[in-house]
Design a protein around this motif. Structure first.
Motif, mmCIF file in Angstrom:
data_model
loop_
_atom_site.group_PDB
_atom_site.id
_atom_site.type_symbol
_atom_site.label_atom_id
_atom_site.label_comp_id
_atom_site.label_asym_id
_atom_site.label_seq_id
_atom_site.Cartn_x
_atom_site.Cartn_y
_atom_site.Cartn_z
ATOM 1 N N MET A 70 0.829 -1.203 0.000
ATOM 2 C CA MET A 70 0.000 0.000 0.000
ATOM 3 C C MET A 70 0.868 1.259 0.000
ATOM 4 S SD MET A 70 -3.452 0.936 0.936
ATOM 5 C CE MET A 70 -4.015 -0.213 2.148
ATOM 6 N N ASN A 122 2.466 2.051 -3.160
ATOM 7 C CA ASN A 122 1.504 2.673 -4.074
ATOM 8 C C ASN A 122 1.370 4.170 -3.783
ATOM 9 O OD1 ASN A 122 -1.577 3.455 -4.530
ATOM 10 N ND2 ASN A 122 -1.009 1.895 -6.040
ATOM 11 N N TYR A 123 1.372 4.507 -2.479
ATOM 12 C CA TYR A 123 1.278 5.922 -2.102
ATOM 13 C C TYR A 123 2.471 6.685 -2.671
ATOM 14 C CZ TYR A 123 -2.115 4.644 1.529
ATOM 15 O OH TYR A 123 -3.191 4.197 2.209
ATOM 16 N N THR A 173 2.276 7.052 -6.459
ATOM 17 C CA THR A 173 1.320 8.087 -6.865
ATOM 18 C C THR A 173 1.890 9.471 -6.549
ATOM 19 O OG1 THR A 173 -0.282 6.558 -6.001
ATOM 20 C CG2 THR A 173 -1.142 8.639 -6.802
ATOM 21 N N SER A 194 -11.116 2.783 -0.518
ATOM 22 C CA SER A 194 -10.213 3.452 0.412
ATOM 23 C C SER A 194 -11.030 4.173 1.482
ATOM 24 C CB SER A 194 -9.358 4.461 -0.352
ATOM 25 O OG SER A 194 -8.662 5.270 0.548
ATOM 26 N N ARG A 221 -11.136 6.922 4.905
ATOM 27 C CA ARG A 221 -10.582 8.257 5.134
ATOM 28 C C ARG A 221 -9.152 8.209 5.653
ATOM 29 N NH1 ARG A 221 -13.500 13.013 8.435
ATOM 30 N NH2 ARG A 221 -11.717 14.314 7.969
ATOM 31 N N GLN A 250 -6.944 5.893 5.144
ATOM 32 C CA GLN A 250 -5.985 5.531 4.087
ATOM 33 C C GLN A 250 -5.683 6.723 3.189
ATOM 34 O OE1 GLN A 250 -8.334 2.217 2.800
ATOM 35 N NE2 GLN A 250 -6.793 0.726 3.445
ATOM 36 N N GLN A 266 -2.249 8.618 2.599
ATOM 37 C CA GLN A 266 -1.693 8.798 1.259
ATOM 38 C C GLN A 266 -1.243 10.241 1.034
ATOM 39 O OE1 GLN A 266 -4.344 8.154 -2.074
ATOM 40 N NE2 GLN A 266 -2.911 9.331 -3.331
#
Lengths: 225, 803
Positions: free
Chosen positions: B1, B4-5, B8, B334, B336, B338, B342
């Motif tokens: 995860m 991925n953050y 992005t 997702s 809040r 998460q 992010q």
């Protein structure tokens, strides 16, 4: 699978009160493919948002798999949504910063699937959607039809029980639109329940049943033969 | 995860290149600036903290309470030492006396007169007991190396300078001021530069006892010199307050019986305050007030805050564009928390990049900042402590900058977000953004005004009429010993024959200096006055050389001893005498000594820095105190004249090192700290304005995109370019004006307090305030202008089509 009774949703501003859903009641059985039609502003999208647990009704009951979810808080709704529901939108709604692979992978990340399993699952789905060769491309590098196929792949990657499609062919030409509808039909045949909002009579014919709405209420139901 | 953050985040940075660049530039500069300021502050706070008994070490200092004022002295009468030891047997005392500008001669094979070194500072007569108070590392010898007379201990660096290496220095003999042979009997490891005891050449205290008069060393109770300090190591758990009470009783007992014209008391000054209490001197190169450190820390904090404000403003503004992504993520499951994580991760990535850039900026500018802040110690950014501090700044900035945007974005309604219905106003950040812009410009304007005031005060000082001539006066330092004095007349005659020399004067002190030589006195056979008179001794050419002005009477007559006195106007004012002629022919008695006739009155000149009032002064002759030679040069061919002067010096005094400085440069050194502060204000005010403009530019860029449609419609309806420019600049102009109403009073209060440090100060002119507001508006307009003109000149058809 879905049983809603007397569902009401009213949008209020300081001066205007708009009734989006007016004590609407609908049942959807598991494995059904239902199309919802109606003119703009009749409440189709509001209904879809509530069915997708993106919004909550003001009053009424909403049973999802026999669980009352009308009063779920955001956290519970998100939990239920990510395990059970997939979405396909008219404007695809892919994340521009992520590649095809990463976009499809995203729901699996949120459901906590391990990296190795994610890779396998995403590749399977991309293969099935015939978009594997585009796995490292970004959404802007794809055609509309390809983008919607990625969106469908993302919607099904978690094996949801329900797919909600909001005018899935609205931004596509007829050839790409037919392709997407075929994909949805295939998924339905494999057991996934599909509820689709559409303006297109042509697309609606792919469903088992058409619910027609006007002013926040159902006015007619056509069973497709 | 998390991967991925980060992915992005990175792609979002790349995608929004312009905004990322603005954020990273602002944050990098902000982090680098505050990092450097905090390093300076931390360095100043670290003075002497390496001493193991730091908390228990104190200096015994003196307070003299006169009728109208109180004076402070870091010294204490020499006679007090043994009395203190008898009175406080549980406390360890150690004393040292500093001397300045002494000459050390080191024997050299190829040089008959030896190699000469002038030790401006770092040279002390020191008791071995001082090492019971302070702990140092020894390379050779130990505290006992200073038990006997004519022994000296050098630090490693000085030993190397004198002999090539410390090993070669041991056992060798050096000569102090061409008179005292000293055997190198120990080597001290270099004392860290962040110490107010810069021990370099340590001479046994018993040597001073044998040569007291040469160094004005007086062992009685009447003389207090800031050059003689006593340090005390208190027993563990000792209460400072109760020892201070005992010291008060001790002072009363000692001075009541001795007759006094002031209430003299001694008290403990913690070692931790020696570097920060500007009432007292230290043996180090400077004393910094804690107010200065607080000011610097606040500037650092403000700069970083401004960079965070840019980040918050741009992120909340940009969040409108990112709402769809937030919506999709919410739809895909997702929650809040998460999303919050992010967005915080994205902030962390940007801050992380900024920290790396800031480290680069810091690395490149550290030598410059070290120079401005007069830091001698080699400093590195890459020590665990500093890296820890930088990590702390990074985390702090991430939280400060990231919390609000993360909170706002994670709260987006997914349906609206998906439909891109999140418009600027619905992000609820508009009033916050305005408040933050106001805050930024408030800080910028405070700094602009502060800079203008500081620069004006520095200009005022450099141009102020000091009442004497400071230009082209070369001051040679020498020793006032008998050999030196015996050749003075001939030396002067030779100097006067050099073509560029206008006049020459021998003196104990220049007209304006940091030296204080004061004594109690009586005017015209009356009882002792309740204030002291400052003394300067000089020959008859002093008035001519420094361009002083006689108001009444005449100049002194030439004499080797004190025979007559000249006073200044301030002394007369303090005595309540209005007419200068009234004192001519009267007498003045110094201490309990002889009375001297007053022959002249001088127009006031600044006897010390402009931070202080002019002191009541008496000038008289006394050859034995003349250690300086002041030479007024003609302004043409200065370099040749200076070379000629050196040649004459070397001929007369081959055994003395030639050390010369220009008087105006010496005076400028008085204000070194203020100059440094003024320079730091300039740099950081510039940075603050730059960061504000960066933020403003970002906001206007965003506004230009948001208003594309509005601009298009207005143009179609006939709006002119200037009216469109107004559309963009009006809001910011109003915000800057609001900022000014906050900044003006704050700056006035701060700078009014700062100017109080100076007795002579430049007026706090309204122009500083007007220039701050006009300057800020102009800078903002220029910043806004470019983007606004581009938006205003764009083809309206294109603008409307884009919608």
């Amino acid at each position: 699978m879905i049983k809603i009774r007397d569902l009401e949703k009213i949008y209020r501003t300081e001066e205007v009160e708009t009734v989006a859903l007016n004590k609407i009641s609908i049942d959807v059985k598991e494995g059904e493919f239902v199309a919802i039609m109606g003119p703009s502003g009749c409440g189709k999208s509001t209904l879809l948002n509530i069915l997708g647990l993106l919004d909550d009704p003001d009053t009424g009951s909403f049973l999802f798999n026999n669980i009352e979810v009308a009063n779920f808080n955001e956290r519970k709704r998100a939990e239920l949504r990510k395990h059970n529901i997939g979405f396909v939108f008219q404007s695809f709604n892919l994340i521009d910063e992520l590649t095809v692979f990463e976009n499809v992978e995203l729901p699996l990340i949120y459901t906590g699937v391990k990296s190795v399993d994610r890779k396998k699952r995403v590749e399977e789905v991309l293969d099935k959607m015939q978009i594997m060769h585009r796995r490292n491309h970004y959404p802007q590098q794809l055609s509309g039809g390809q983008q919607q196929r990625v969106a469908v792949a993302r919607a099904v990657v978690n094996n949801p029980k329900l797919i909600l499609a909001d005018e899935p062919t609205g931004n596509l030409d007829s050839s790409n639109g037919n392709e997407v509808m075929t994909l949805l039909t295939d998924l339905n045949e494999q057991g996934t329940t599909i509820i689709m909002v559409t303006h297109s009579e042509h697309d609606a014919r792919y469903s088992h049943r058409i619910i027609r709405m006007l002013d926040g209420q159902t006015v007619l139901e056509n069973i497709m033969v | 995860m998390f991967k991925n953050y980060l992915k992005t985040a990175w792609r979002s940075i790349v995608r929004n290149k312009a905004f990322s660049l603005i954020n990273i530039t602002g944050l990098s500069i902000g982090i680098a600036a505050s990092m450097l300021l905090f390093i300076v502050v931390q360095y100043e706070l670290s003075y002497d903290t390496f001493q193991p008994d730091y908390d228990r070490i104190h200096r015994v200092v003196t307070q003299d309470k006169f009728d109208k004022d109180i004076t402070y002295n870091s010294g204490i009468p020499v006679a007090a030492l043994e009395a203190l030891r008898a009175e406080f047997p549980n406390i360890q005392f150690g004393a040292l006396r500093s001397i300045y500008g002494s000459q050390v001669t080191v024997p050299s094979a190829g040089n008959e007169t030896g190699n000469k070194f002038i030790q401006e500072t770092g040279i002390f007569f020191l008791e071995p007991q001082l090492f019971n108070v302070f702990q140092y590392n020894w390379l050779a010898g130990g505290p006992t190396s200073l038990n006997d007379p004519n022994n000296v201990v050098l630090d490693e660096k000085t030993a190397g300078k004198y002999f090539g290496s410390w090993q070669q220095a041991m056992g060798k003999t050096i000569t102090l001021d061409n008179a005292i042979p000293l055997k190198v009997n120990g080597i001290l490891k270099n004392v860290p530069a962040n110490s107010d005891l810069p021990l370099e050449v340590l001479i046994s205290y018993k040597t001073l006892k044998q040569h007291g008069p040469s160094y004005n060393h007086n062992e009685n109770w009447n003389s207090t010199s800031s050059n003689y300090n006593i340090f005390a190591l208190l027993p563990p758990q000792a209460k400072t307050a109760s020892i201070n009470n005992a010291l008060l009783r001790f002072s009363n007992k000692q001075y009541e019986s001795r007759g006094r014209n002031s209430i003299k008391t001694h008290f403990l000054q913690p070692l931790g305050m020696v570097h920060f209490d500007r009432r007292f001197e230290s043996f180090g190169d400077h004393v910094t007030s804690k107010t200065t450190l607080v000011t610097l820390s606040l500037i650092g904090l403000f700069i970083i805050l401004m960079a965070c404000v840019n980040f918050i403003n741009l992120s909340t503004a940009l969040s409108v564009n990112r709402s769809r992504e937030v919506g999709i993520r919410k739809v895909l499951g997702s929650n809040r928390g998460q999303l919050f994580t992010q967005i915080m991760s994205e902030t962390a990535v940007i801050v992380g990049i900024s920290v790396i850039v800031a480290l680069g900026i810091g690395y490149l500018s550290l030598p410059y900042i070290k120079h401005i802040a007069s830091i001698q110690e080699p400093l590195s950014l890459f020590t665990p402590k500093i890296l820890g501090m930088i990590a702390g700044i990074g985390i702090g900035v991430t939280l400060l900058a990231g919390l609000y945007p993360s909170f706002v974005m994670s709260k987006f309604n997914p349906i609206n977000a998906l439909k891109n219905k999140m418009v600027s106003a619905s992000v609820r950040g508009v009033s916050l953004r305005r408040s933050l812009v106001i805050m930024q410009f408030t800080i910028s304007q405070v700094l602009i005004i502060a800079t203008a005031v500081a620069v004006s005060q520095m200009n005022y000082i450099s141009k102020a009429d000091l009442g004497f001539n400071k230009e082209s006066v070369l001051v040679l330092s020498g020793n006032g010993d008998s050999t030196f004095r015996s050749k003075q007349t001939a030396f002067k005659q030779q100097l006067m024959q050099a073509p560029g020399v206008q006049s020459v004067s021998f003196t104990s002190d220049v007209p304006s200096s940091g030296n204080v030589w004061a004594t109690n006195f009586a005017y015209n056979n009356q009882p002792d006055e309740k204030f002291q008179v400052t003394l300067k001794f000089a020959d008859v050419d002093y008035i001519k050389t420094f361009g002083l002005q006689l108001l009444a009477g005449r100049n002194l007559t030439e004499s080797d001893t004190t025979k007559e006195a000249i006073l200044n106007e301030t002394l007369l004012k303090k005595l309540g005498i209005k007419n200068a002629n009234d004192v001519i022919g009267k007498t003045i008695r110094l201490g309990q000594g002889q009375s001297y006739p007053i022959v002249g009155v001088l127009k006031d000149f600044k006897t010390n820095s402009l931070r202080e009032e002019i002191k009541p002064l008496m000038i008289s002759t006394r050859r034995s105190f003349y250690s300086l030679t002041a030479i007024k040069l003609r302004t043409h061919q200065l370099a040749q004249t200076q070379a000629a002067v050196q040649k004459i010096w070397d001929r007369f005094y081959p055994e003395y090192a030639y050390t010369a400085s220009y008087f105006d440069e010496d005076i400028a050194e008085f204000y070194q700290q203020e100059e440094q502060l003024s320079l730091l204000y300039k740099i950081f005010a510039g940075l603050a304005i730059f960061i504000s403009c960066l933020g403003l530019y970002g906001l206007v860029s965003f506004m230009a995109v948001q208003k594309t449609k509005e601009v298009g419609i207005r143009k179609v309806l006939g709006a002119s370019v200037s009216s469109l420019l107004q559309l963009f600049s009006k809001e910011f102009t109003v915000l800057i004006i609001i900022s000014f109403f906050i900044a003006g009073p704050v700056a006035w209060y701060l700078m009014h307090s700062w100017l109080k440090n100076f007795v002579y100060r430049a007026p706090l002119s309204g122009w500083f305030f007007i220039s701050a507001i006009v300057g800020s508006i102009l800078i903002a307009w220029i910043t806004v202008g470019y983007k606004a003109i581009r938006a205003a000149l764009a083809n309206p058809v294109k603008a409307l089509r884009s919608e």
